[in-house]
Design a protein around this motif. Structure first.
Motif, PDB file in Angstrom:
ATOM      1  N   SER A  26     -26.221  84.745  44.920  1.00 21.72           N
ATOM      2  CA  SER A  26     -25.384  85.938  45.075  1.00 21.72           C
ATOM      3  C   SER A  26     -23.927  85.530  45.299  1.00 21.72           C
ATOM      4  CB  SER A  26     -25.871  86.779  46.262  1.00 21.72           C
ATOM      5  OG  SER A  26     -24.976  87.837  46.532  1.00 21.72           O
ATOM      6  N   ASP A  27     -23.031  86.233  44.622  1.00 24.54           N
ATOM      7  CA  ASP A  27     -21.601  85.966  44.814  1.00 24.54           C
ATOM      8  C   ASP A  27     -20.916  87.088  45.570  1.00 24.54           C
ATOM      9  OD1 ASP A  27     -21.792  87.913  42.940  1.00 24.54           O
ATOM     10  OD2 ASP A  27     -20.602  86.910  41.378  1.00 24.54           O
ATOM     11  N   ASP A  28     -21.708  87.942  46.228  1.00 28.10           N
ATOM     12  CA  ASP A  28     -21.155  89.052  47.015  1.00 28.10           C
ATOM     13  C   ASP A  28     -20.660  88.511  48.354  1.00 28.10           C
ATOM     14  OD1 ASP A  28     -20.598  91.299  48.515  1.00 28.10           O
ATOM     15  OD2 ASP A  28     -22.346  92.416  47.840  1.00 28.10           O
ATOM     16  N   ALA A  29     -19.344  88.634  48.605  1.00 32.17           N
ATOM     17  CA  ALA A  29     -18.762  88.128  49.852  1.00 32.17           C
ATOM     18  C   ALA A  29     -19.317  88.857  51.071  1.00 32.17           C
ATOM     19  CB  ALA A  29     -17.242  88.239  49.809  1.00 32.17           C
ATOM     20  N   THR A  34     -28.264  89.775  50.413  1.00 32.06           N
ATOM     21  CA  THR A  34     -28.976  88.978  51.419  1.00 32.06           C
ATOM     22  C   THR A  34     -29.432  89.853  52.578  1.00 32.06           C
ATOM     23  OG1 THR A  34     -27.543  87.117  50.845  1.00 32.06           O
ATOM     24  CG2 THR A  34     -28.832  86.916  52.856  1.00 32.06           C
ATOM     25  N   PHE A  35     -28.533  90.723  53.032  1.00 32.11           N
ATOM     26  CA  PHE A  35     -28.849  91.613  54.156  1.00 32.11           C
ATOM     27  C   PHE A  35     -30.020  92.527  53.818  1.00 32.11           C
ATOM     28  CE2 PHE A  35     -28.243  95.865  56.028  1.00 32.11           C
ATOM     29  CZ  PHE A  35     -28.377  95.564  57.369  1.00 32.11           C
ATOM     30  N   TRP A  36     -29.950  93.170  52.651  1.00 29.64           N
ATOM     31  CA  TRP A  36     -31.008  94.123  52.308  1.00 29.64           C
ATOM     32  C   TRP A  36     -32.316  93.423  51.974  1.00 29.64           C
ATOM     33  CZ3 TRP A  36     -30.776  98.693  54.030  1.00 29.64           C
ATOM     34  CH2 TRP A  36     -29.546  99.341  54.174  1.00 29.64           C
ATOM     35  N   ALA A  37     -32.243  92.242  51.390  1.00 32.84           N
ATOM     36  CA  ALA A  37     -33.473  91.482  51.148  1.00 32.84           C
ATOM     37  C   ALA A  37     -34.149  91.122  52.471  1.00 32.84           C
ATOM     38  CB  ALA A  37     -33.160  90.224  50.345  1.00 32.84           C
ATOM     39  N   SER A  38     -33.341  90.758  53.469  1.00 33.63           N
ATOM     40  CA  SER A  38     -33.883  90.438  54.801  1.00 33.63           C
ATOM     41  C   SER A  38     -34.527  91.662  55.432  1.00 33.63           C
ATOM     42  CB  SER A  38     -32.774  89.904  55.705  1.00 33.63           C
ATOM     43  OG  SER A  38     -32.170  88.759  55.164  1.00 33.63           O
ATOM     44  N   GLN A  39     -33.838  92.794  55.366  1.00 35.83           N
ATOM     45  CA  GLN A  39     -34.368  94.005  55.987  1.00 35.83           C
ATOM     46  C   GLN A  39     -35.646  94.478  55.300  1.00 35.83           C
ATOM     47  OE1 GLN A  39     -33.273  94.347  58.800  1.00 35.83           O
ATOM     48  NE2 GLN A  39     -31.457  95.623  58.991  1.00 35.83           N
ATOM     49  N   ILE A  40     -35.680  94.404  53.978  1.00 33.99           N
ATOM     50  CA  ILE A  40     -36.894  94.812  53.252  1.00 33.99           C
ATOM     51  C   ILE A  40     -38.044  93.871  53.571  1.00 33.99           C
ATOM     52  CG2 ILE A  40     -37.913  95.035  50.951  1.00 33.99           C
ATOM     53  CD1 ILE A  40     -35.122  95.974  50.002  1.00 33.99           C
ATOM     54  N   GLY A  41     -37.750  92.566  53.605  1.00 35.52           N
ATOM     55  CA  GLY A  41     -38.788  91.596  53.937  1.00 35.52           C
ATOM     56  C   GLY A  41     -39.377  91.838  55.320  1.00 35.52           C
ATOM     57  N   GLU A  98     -15.846  85.787  59.972  1.00 39.58           N
ATOM     58  CA  GLU A  98     -16.125  84.856  58.877  1.00 39.58           C
ATOM     59  C   GLU A  98     -17.383  84.028  59.152  1.00 39.58           C
ATOM     60  OE1 GLU A  98     -12.642  82.559  58.196  1.00 39.58           O
ATOM     61  OE2 GLU A  98     -11.447  84.259  57.516  1.00 39.58           O
ATOM     62  N   MET A  99     -18.365  84.662  59.759  1.00 39.38           N
ATOM     63  CA  MET A  99     -19.657  84.022  60.049  1.00 39.38           C
ATOM     64  C   MET A  99     -20.785  84.638  59.246  1.00 39.38           C
ATOM     65  SD  MET A  99     -19.408  83.761  64.195  1.00 39.38           S
ATOM     66  CE  MET A  99     -21.143  83.373  64.319  1.00 39.38           C
ATOM     67  N   LEU A 100     -20.432  85.534  58.318  1.00 38.50           N
ATOM     68  CA  LEU A 100     -21.452  86.217  57.536  1.00 38.50           C
ATOM     69  C   LEU A 100     -21.974  85.274  56.454  1.00 38.50           C
ATOM     70  CD1 LEU A 100     -22.894  88.911  57.367  1.00 38.50           C
ATOM     71  CD2 LEU A 100     -21.162  89.695  55.748  1.00 38.50           C
ATOM     72  N   LYS A 101     -22.959  84.488  56.828  1.00 39.91           N
ATOM     73  CA  LYS A 101     -23.510  83.468  55.940  1.00 39.91           C
ATOM     74  C   LYS A 101     -25.012  83.698  55.765  1.00 39.91           C
ATOM     75  CE  LYS A 101     -20.143  80.142  57.745  1.00 39.91           C
ATOM     76  NZ  LYS A 101     -19.946  78.863  58.450  1.00 39.91           N
ATOM     77  N   GLY A 102     -25.518  83.213  54.648  1.00 40.73           N
ATOM     78  CA  GLY A 102     -26.940  83.367  54.379  1.00 40.73           C
ATOM     79  C   GLY A 102     -27.816  82.676  55.399  1.00 40.73           C
ATOM     80  N   GLU A 103     -27.286  81.597  55.992  1.00 36.98           N
ATOM     81  CA  GLU A 103     -28.075  80.861  56.982  1.00 36.98           C
ATOM     82  C   GLU A 103     -28.469  81.745  58.170  1.00 36.98           C
ATOM     83  OE1 GLU A 103     -25.288  79.952  55.514  1.00 36.98           O
ATOM     84  OE2 GLU A 103     -24.948  77.794  55.610  1.00 36.98           O
ATOM     85  N   PHE A 104     -27.596  82.674  58.528  1.00 34.59           N
ATOM     86  CA  PHE A 104     -27.897  83.548  59.665  1.00 34.59           C
ATOM     87  C   PHE A 104     -29.168  84.344  59.397  1.00 34.59           C
ATOM     88  CE2 PHE A 104     -27.629  87.563  61.957  1.00 34.59           C
ATOM     89  CZ  PHE A 104     -27.341  87.138  63.236  1.00 34.59           C
ATOM     90  N   TYR A 105     -29.274  84.921  58.210  1.00 34.31           N
ATOM     91  CA  TYR A 105     -30.429  85.750  57.882  1.00 34.31           C
ATOM     92  C   TYR A 105     -31.688  84.907  57.692  1.00 34.31           C
ATOM     93  CZ  TYR A 105     -26.893  89.322  57.166  1.00 34.31           C
ATOM     94  OH  TYR A 105     -25.863  90.201  57.350  1.00 34.31           O
ATOM     95  N   THR A 106     -31.556  83.775  57.031  1.00 37.64           N
ATOM     96  CA  THR A 106     -32.726  82.924  56.810  1.00 37.64           C
ATOM     97  C   THR A 106     -33.289  82.408  58.127  1.00 37.64           C
ATOM     98  OG1 THR A 106     -31.784  82.214  54.700  1.00 37.64           O
ATOM     99  CG2 THR A 106     -33.583  80.902  55.594  1.00 37.64           C
TER     100      THR A 106
END
Length: 491
Positions: A26-29, A34-41, A98-106
């Motif tokens: 994903s190239d969405d800043a 990522t957020f919605w995939a996490s919430q759906i999961g 500037e901490m909105l990273k994929g690692e947070f959700y994973t």
């Protein structure tokens, strides 16, 4: 192998890996996919857990290493809901720093996976596996803000002390295995009750180390040293991930290990829990009075709240009678649910008021909040009143349930401790009401209007409404907890 019993955990593992891949491509800043995939999961995970809970049956799988019962499924579902709410509260704050990273959700999903594994564990190795999956994810999350010295220091303290506590727990479990010859929790219970040739000194030492490890995960005195520093030092979004959903896992493994596995040693571990409870009530409430940082004050508040949970857990066995066990343990479970619900809103509101360059962590930052935003001040007041145990909020009924469980034992010691708990609650009311006083009666030290995402504002309002309405109408939730505990003990 009975694979269906771990379908929720398998799904969550796949979801975590999927979120990692979604973020990679994903190239969405704004990390919206990522957020919605996490919430759906997580939502599907919660649905699977609730489906098993509603089935109302208990079963063992994976060679007896996993138990499927209403208590484990309900606690795991609550953990999933708490994680969903945490991610929703955290997103605007992470983006502003500037901490909105994929690692947070994973890592949040892997932490939830560890929580779920602990909730369904019936084997010492599975307990430890779930504990490490959750803990290592939280250690990494604590250090996510690498350019912030205070945050990095707090993460290091959390890691070092967490590793020490895990060592205590592992050593205690190994001693219990050496004494009983089994890793399966239900068989440990049988062998403690049936085999009188077991070395009692070894059993007692094992219980001491196990209680020490559990005390750290619960944040009880004297294993509380990490709580204030970590709560204050790490980003508030990570604080909520540490102080929210993991409480369900800590409660679950406490029930699994001490009640389902070592009920025959209740005389020993209940005495330890009572000491930890009184110490936590005293240290937590008295230390919180002197705090000026709201997150640090809430950390000591957490320690004090843990004291009530431990009182409920220590009231289940009176002499050799276990007739009050269901009532006592369900009151402690209800207390955990009510505490986490209130904590989610409290830290969520701190994040809501924060902005770039301003963390809104000091109590004085809330001065005159009612003049800038009356509804925000009102919601925060609801959370403070609930934590203080003021009726008709859910925190009052949670405290009442634990006190009732202690008093019905008809034991002078427990009745005296109930009085002590009430007195310390009065002390605690001071620092909670101080926040309310600052919001409604002090002069504001900021003039800027509060402009924040409306979605988060709606969630906070619903969170506050739940804390308010689940108080007078808490009978259904308490009945769910009691039913879950009774079925878990019967299995």
């Amino acid at each position: 192998m009975n694979w269906p019993v771990i379908y929720p955990e398998i799904w969550l593992l796949l979801a975590a890996c999927g979120v990692l891949l979604v973020d990679l491509y994903s190239d969405d800043a704004g990390r919206r996919p990522t957020f919605w995939a996490s919430q759906i999961g997580i939502a599907v995970f919660v649905a699977l857990q609730l489906s098993d809970y509603l089935a109302g049956t208990a079963a063992y799988g994976m060679g007896g290493m996993v138990v499927i019962d209403p208590m484990g499924r309900l606690l795991a579902a609550f953990g999933g809901l708490a994680t969903m709410l945490t991610l929703a509260y955290a997103r605007p704050t992470l983006a502003a720093r500037e901490m909105l990273k994929g690692e947070f959700y994973t890592l949040a999903l892997f932490s939830l996976l560890g929580i779920s594994v602990m909730c369904s564990a019936n084997n010492f190795l599975v307990v430890y596996l779930g504990l490490e999956v959750m803990s290592l994810s939280l250690y990494a999350l604590g250090a996510l803000r690498r350019d912030h010295a205070v945050s990095t220091e707090a993460a290091m303290k959390y890691f070092v002390l967490g590793a020490l506590a895990s060592g205590f727990l592992l050593y205690g479990l190994s001693m219990m295995y050496g004494a009983t010859g089994t890793l399966e929790i239900t068989k440990v219970f049988e062998r403690i009750g049936a085999n009188h040739d077991i070395n009692q000194a070894v059993l007692v030492f094992a219980v001491v180390f196990i209680v020490a490890g559990l005390g750290f995960k619960l944040g009880a005195v004297p294993f509380h040293m990490w709580v204030p520093d970590v709560y204050q030092g790490v980003p508030t979004s990570v604080t909520l991930l540490i102080g929210g959903a993991p409480k369900f896992a800590a409660f679950a493994i406490t029930i699994r290990l001490l009640v389902e596995g070592m009920l025959g040693l209740a005389v020993q571990w209940q005495q330890m829990l009572l000491v930890l409870a009184v110490a936590s009530l005293a240290v937590g409430n008295l230390a919180a009075i002197a705090q000026t940082n709201l997150k640090r004050m809430l950390a000591y508040s957490t320690i004090a709240q843990t004291g009530f949970i431990l009182l409920g857990l220590a009231s289940g066995v009176v002499g050799t009678q276990t007739s009050a066990a269901g009532n006592a343990y369900s009151s402690a479970m209800f207390y955990v649910v009510s505490y986490v619900l209130t904590t989610l809103g409290t830290f969520g509101l701190i994040m809501y008021l924060s902005r770039q360059g301003f963390e809104s962590e000091q109590i004085e930052d809330f001065a005159g909040l009612s003049r800038r935003s009356p509804w925000v001040a009102g919601v925060m007041s609801i959370f403070m009143f609930s934590l203080a145990g003021v009726p008709p909020f859910i925190g009052f009924f949670a405290k009442l349930a634990v006190l009732q469980a202690m008093i019905v034992t008809n034991q002078p010691l427990y009745i005296d401790l109930a009085v002590v708990a009430v007195l310390f609650s009065l002390v605690g009311a001071y620092y909670y009401l101080r926040v309310v006083k600052v919001m409604w009666f002090d002069e504001p030290n900021q003039a800027s209007a509060i402009v924040r995402p409306q979605g988060v504002a709606l969630l906070l309002a619903l969170n506050g409404l739940a804390v308010l309405l689940l108080g007078p109408f808490s009978g259904g939730l308490l009945a769910m907890c009691r039913d879950a505990i009774v079925k878990a003990l019967a299995s």
